[in-house]
Design a protein around this motif. Sequence first.
Motif, PDB file in Angstrom:
ATOM      1  N   UNK A  96       0.811  -1.219   0.000  1.00  0.00           N
ATOM      2  CA  UNK A  96       0.000   0.000   0.000  1.00  0.00           C
ATOM      3  C   UNK A  96       0.843   1.268   0.000  1.00  0.00           C
ATOM      4  N   UNK A  97       2.067   1.207   0.520  1.00  0.00           N
ATOM      5  CA  UNK A  97       2.989   2.355   0.463  1.00  0.00           C
ATOM      6  C   UNK A  97       4.319   1.864  -0.082  1.00  0.00           C
ATOM      7  N   UNK A  98       4.808   2.592  -1.087  1.00  0.00           N
ATOM      8  CA  UNK A  98       6.000   2.150  -1.809  1.00  0.00           C
ATOM      9  C   UNK A  98       6.965   3.303  -2.037  1.00  0.00           C
ATOM     10  N   UNK A  99       8.231   3.067  -1.700  1.00  0.00           N
ATOM     11  CA  UNK A  99       9.323   3.966  -2.061  1.00  0.00           C
ATOM     12  C   UNK A  99      10.214   3.196  -3.024  1.00  0.00           C
ATOM     13  N   UNK A 133       6.761  12.351  -6.707  1.00  0.00           N
ATOM     14  CA  UNK A 133       5.470  11.765  -6.343  1.00  0.00           C
ATOM     15  C   UNK A 133       4.947  11.024  -7.557  1.00  0.00           C
ATOM     16  N   UNK A 134       4.515   9.807  -7.363  1.00  0.00           N
ATOM     17  CA  UNK A 134       3.961   8.996  -8.470  1.00  0.00           C
ATOM     18  C   UNK A 134       2.511   8.700  -8.218  1.00  0.00           C
ATOM     19  N   UNK A 139       0.577  10.788   0.179  1.00  0.00           N
ATOM     20  CA  UNK A 139       0.746   9.972  -1.021  1.00  0.00           C
ATOM     21  C   UNK A 139       1.173   8.564  -0.640  1.00  0.00           C
ATOM     22  N   UNK A 140       0.948   7.615  -1.558  1.00  0.00           N
ATOM     23  CA  UNK A 140       1.306   6.234  -1.251  1.00  0.00           C
ATOM     24  C   UNK A 140       2.429   5.683  -2.115  1.00  0.00           C
ATOM     25  N   UNK A 141       2.913   6.470  -3.076  1.00  0.00           N
ATOM     26  CA  UNK A 141       3.972   5.984  -3.956  1.00  0.00           C
ATOM     27  C   UNK A 141       4.923   7.122  -4.278  1.00  0.00           C
ATOM     28  N   UNK A 142       6.172   6.941  -3.857  1.00  0.00           N
ATOM     29  CA  UNK A 142       7.231   7.907  -4.143  1.00  0.00           C
ATOM     30  C   UNK A 142       8.369   7.198  -4.849  1.00  0.00           C
ATOM     31  N   UNK A 143       9.046   7.955  -5.689  1.00  0.00           N
ATOM     32  CA  UNK A 143      10.255   7.463  -6.356  1.00  0.00           C
ATOM     33  C   UNK A 143      11.426   8.311  -5.884  1.00  0.00           C
ATOM     34  N   UNK A 144      12.510   7.653  -5.556  1.00  0.00           N
ATOM     35  CA  UNK A 144      13.736   8.339  -5.177  1.00  0.00           C
ATOM     36  C   UNK A 144      14.782   8.076  -6.250  1.00  0.00           C
TER      37      UNK A 144
END
Length: 116
Positions: free
Chosen positions: A70-73, A115-116, A103-108
Motif C-alpha cells: 500500500x505504500x512504496x518507495x 510523487x507517483x 501519497x502512497x507511492x514515491x520514487x527516489x
Amino acid sequence: MKFLIDAHISPLLCEILKQKGYNTKHVGELLIGTLTPDNIIMGFADEESRVMVTKDYDFYYAHVMYKKPSKLLLITTGNTRNRILFDLIRNNLALIESLFESYDFLELSADGVVIR
C-alpha cells in the motif's frame, strides 16, 4: 513511520534509519529471510503499515495494479554505491516522511523525490 527494506538493499540502511528513530526491518529478518516470496513481503508490509523500500520493479507493478504494497518507495538510482544511496536517503528523509502523509507511492532518483 515504519519501513521494510527489500533484499536488494543493504541491511545497513536499516541501521541508519533505526538510528534516526524509525522502526525499520529488512526482508532478511523475515521468517525465511531473502527467500520470502514477494506476496508475503507485501502482506507483511501492509499488516504492519510499513513503507516498502525497494529497487525491484515487481513491487512497482504490484502497487500500480493492486495497491500492494500500500505504500512504496521505489529507488531508481541504478547501481550506485551504498554511501551515495544512504546520503540521498538521509538528505530526503524529512521530505519522504511528509509526502507519505498524503501519497502512497514515491520514487527516489539521483535527482531527488518524485510523487507517483
